[in-house]
Design a protein around this motif. Structure first.
Motif, PDB file in Angstrom:
ATOM      1  N   SER A 128       0.776  -1.273  -0.084  1.00  0.00           N
ATOM      2  CA  SER A 128      -0.222   0.025   0.016  1.00  0.00           C
ATOM      3  C   SER A 128       0.747   1.321  -0.020  1.00  0.00           C
ATOM      4  O   SER A 128       0.338   2.334  -0.590  1.00  0.00           O
ATOM      5  N   ASP A 129       2.031   1.198   0.587  1.00  0.00           N
ATOM      6  CA  ASP A 129       3.052   2.393   0.433  1.00  0.00           C
ATOM      7  C   ASP A 129       3.205   2.691  -1.085  1.00  0.00           C
ATOM      8  O   ASP A 129       3.495   3.921  -1.525  1.00  0.00           O
ATOM      9  N   ILE A 130       3.253   1.547  -2.015  1.00  0.00           N
ATOM     10  CA  ILE A 130       3.612   1.680  -3.339  1.00  0.00           C
ATOM     11  C   ILE A 130       2.227   1.219  -4.025  1.00  0.00           C
ATOM     12  O   ILE A 130       2.601   0.033  -4.731  1.00  0.00           O
ATOM     13  N   PRO A 131       1.095   1.745  -3.921  1.00  0.00           N
ATOM     14  CA  PRO A 131      -0.114   1.143  -4.440  1.00  0.00           C
ATOM     15  C   PRO A 131       0.161   0.883  -6.165  1.00  0.00           C
ATOM     16  O   PRO A 131       0.448   1.911  -6.631  1.00  0.00           O
ATOM     17  N   ASP A 132      -0.462  -0.197  -6.480  1.00  0.00           N
ATOM     18  CA  ASP A 132      -0.442  -0.432  -7.805  1.00  0.00           C
ATOM     19  C   ASP A 132      -2.114  -0.150  -8.084  1.00  0.00           C
ATOM     20  O   ASP A 132      -3.075  -0.964  -8.239  1.00  0.00           O
ATOM     21  N   LEU A 133      -2.443   1.103  -8.606  1.00  0.00           N
ATOM     22  CA  LEU A 133      -3.686   1.853  -8.791  1.00  0.00           C
ATOM     23  C   LEU A 133      -4.607   0.776  -9.976  1.00  0.00           C
ATOM     24  O   LEU A 133      -5.462   0.870  -9.976  1.00  0.00           O
ATOM     25  N   PRO A 134      -3.696   0.851 -11.111  1.00  0.00           N
ATOM     26  CA  PRO A 134      -4.420   0.300 -12.185  1.00  0.00           C
ATOM     27  C   PRO A 134      -5.072  -1.278 -11.810  1.00  0.00           C
ATOM     28  O   PRO A 134      -6.182  -1.738 -12.088  1.00  0.00           O
ATOM     29  N   PHE A 135      -4.093  -1.913 -10.915  1.00  0.00           N
ATOM     30  CA  PHE A 135      -4.598  -3.322 -10.523  1.00  0.00           C
ATOM     31  C   PHE A 135      -5.848  -3.284  -9.660  1.00  0.00           C
ATOM     32  O   PHE A 135      -6.498  -3.934  -9.591  1.00  0.00           O
ATOM     33  N   MET A 255      -6.454   8.603  -5.275  1.00  0.00           N
ATOM     34  CA  MET A 255      -5.073   8.304  -4.879  1.00  0.00           C
ATOM     35  C   MET A 255      -3.996   8.688  -6.062  1.00  0.00           C
ATOM     36  O   MET A 255      -2.844   9.084  -5.592  1.00  0.00           O
ATOM     37  N   LYS A 256      -4.483   8.897  -7.168  1.00  0.00           N
ATOM     38  CA  LYS A 256      -3.897   9.109  -8.260  1.00  0.00           C
ATOM     39  C   LYS A 256      -2.733  10.344  -8.094  1.00  0.00           C
ATOM     40  O   LYS A 256      -1.707  10.269  -8.458  1.00  0.00           O
ATOM     41  N   PRO A 257      -3.443  11.509  -7.728  1.00  0.00           N
ATOM     42  CA  PRO A 257      -2.700  12.773  -7.753  1.00  0.00           C
ATOM     43  C   PRO A 257      -1.375  12.557  -6.915  1.00  0.00           C
ATOM     44  O   PRO A 257      -0.315  13.068  -7.050  1.00  0.00           O
ATOM     45  N   ALA A 258      -1.650  12.016  -5.689  1.00  0.00           N
ATOM     46  CA  ALA A 258      -0.799  11.726  -4.611  1.00  0.00           C
ATOM     47  C   ALA A 258       0.291  10.801  -5.023  1.00  0.00           C
ATOM     48  O   ALA A 258       1.359  11.057  -4.964  1.00  0.00           O
ATOM     49  N   GLU A 259      -0.085   9.629  -5.668  1.00  0.00           N
ATOM     50  CA  GLU A 259       0.832   8.466  -6.159  1.00  0.00           C
ATOM     51  C   GLU A 259       1.647   9.119  -7.478  1.00  0.00           C
ATOM     52  O   GLU A 259       2.848   8.888  -7.469  1.00  0.00           O
ATOM     53  N   ASP A 260       0.916  10.005  -7.998  1.00  0.00           N
ATOM     54  CA  ASP A 260       1.721  10.622  -9.327  1.00  0.00           C
ATOM     55  C   ASP A 260       3.019  11.487  -8.692  1.00  0.00           C
ATOM     56  O   ASP A 260       4.296  11.085  -9.162  1.00  0.00           O
ATOM     57  N   VAL A 261       2.986  12.061  -7.760  1.00  0.00           N
ATOM     58  CA  VAL A 261       3.998  12.680  -7.039  1.00  0.00           C
ATOM     59  C   VAL A 261       4.849  11.883  -6.244  1.00  0.00           C
ATOM     60  O   VAL A 261       6.109  12.015  -6.431  1.00  0.00           O
TER      61      VAL A 261
END
Length: 308
Positions: A128-135, A255-261
């Motif tokens: 979860s610290d490195i979430p695989d958002l598409p999956f 979560m995508k905006p935060a994960e992009d950063v």
């Protein structure tokens, strides 16, 4: 710092750092040794008849999903993931050790005509610290069984001498998994320690502030991640697949905006980490493929990775 606490169970201050893909939200994956192979050998408690109607639905078991056995061009990506997509490689490597360990366990027990103790089958464990958002968007938060995992329907607690055999075989199996992890766990732990610093990076924290409002726009009462994962936990425990998938899609979007950063920061950090640990990584490039080939021959299992 290897992170193997269950997900999506929230914790004080922050949600937990890994998904336990077995779907059993109360089970802990071992830092070393077999995931799920320390299930209690005592039979489960029986629900009184008067309480049976109110008993919660059991947590969902891991599902089948697409996988690939194609090894990455850079084997270090399996050990030092910087993106959600790369964590699929890390999941595959970890699950490969658990699969070999389970094979060793069952071989040992078969030699003594003893059943395997009840335990979840080897499954891919997500981060979860490195979430695989598409999956997550496609598969939700539920787990994925590793191909080749043995049928566990006949597993049962042993009694008397059989219990001692189970204990000895479980130790043998734990040693098998540890012999693989010993090749990469030191440098991987160092990487996760470095990567965890991004939790408090000003840019990451600023980007994460949009998570709650994004959830509110979707009529989901989750002002932060802890509240969100509490909702996920409730849906999964209730067996509400539709509700869980709705939350998964919302999480991927919010979560995508935060994960992009964080992904941008993580990649830069990973480049520096590889430069600072060049000697360990050079050794890993030689030792890890050789160990994987050895395990595939010895235990007749094949490494695989989750895929979209």
């Amino acid at each position: 710092m290897s992170r193997r606490t269950p997900f999506p169970r929230p914790t004080a201050g922050r949600h937990s750092t890994r998904l336990v893909a077995s779907g059993a939200l109360t089970g802990l994956a071992f830092l070393t040794g077999l995931t799920g192979l320390t299930a209690c050998s005592a039979p489960p408690e029986q629900t009184p008849p008067e309480q049976a109607a109110a008993a919660p639905a059991p947590p969902p078991r891991p599902a089948a999903a697409a996988v690939t056995s194609a090894m990455p061009a850079d084997v270090v990506d399996m050990v030092l993931p910087t993106t959600g997509e790369q964590t699929r490689l890390t999941q595959g490597l970890d699950a490969f050790g658990r699969l070999a360990a389970d094979k060793a366990l069952r071989t040992c027990l078969a030699e003594h005509r003893t059943p395997a103790p009840p335990h979840e089958p080897p499954a891919f464990v997500r981060f979860s610290d490195i979430p695989d958002l598409p999956f997550i968007d496609r598969n939700g938060f539920n787990g994925v069984i590793v191909p080749g995992a043995a049928d566990s329907t006949g597993d049962r607690p042993a009694e008397g001498a059989g219990r001692g055999v189970q204990d000895r075989c479980m130790k043998t199996a734990a040693a098998v998994e540890q012999s693989l992890r010993s090749v990469y766990v030191a440098v991987q732990s160092s990487w996760f320690q470095e990567e965890s610093s991004l939790r408090t990076h000003p840019r990451a924290l600023a980007a994460l502030k949009g998570f709650g409002p994004c959830m509110a726009d979707r009529k989901i009462a989750a002002p932060d991640e802890n509240a969100f994962f509490a909702l996920v936990d409730q849906r999964m425990q209730a067996g509400d697949t539709t509700g869980e998938h709705t939350l998964a899609r919302a999480y991927s979007a919010c979560m995508k905006p935060a994960e992009d950063v964080r992904s941008e920061l993580r990649k830069a950090l990973g480049t520096r980490f590889r430069a600072d640990h060049r000697q360990e990584i050079d050794a890993l490039n030689t030792a890890l493929p050789a160990k994987i080939r050895e395990f595939e021959r010895r235990y007749e299992v094949r490494i695989s990775f989750p895929a979209l």
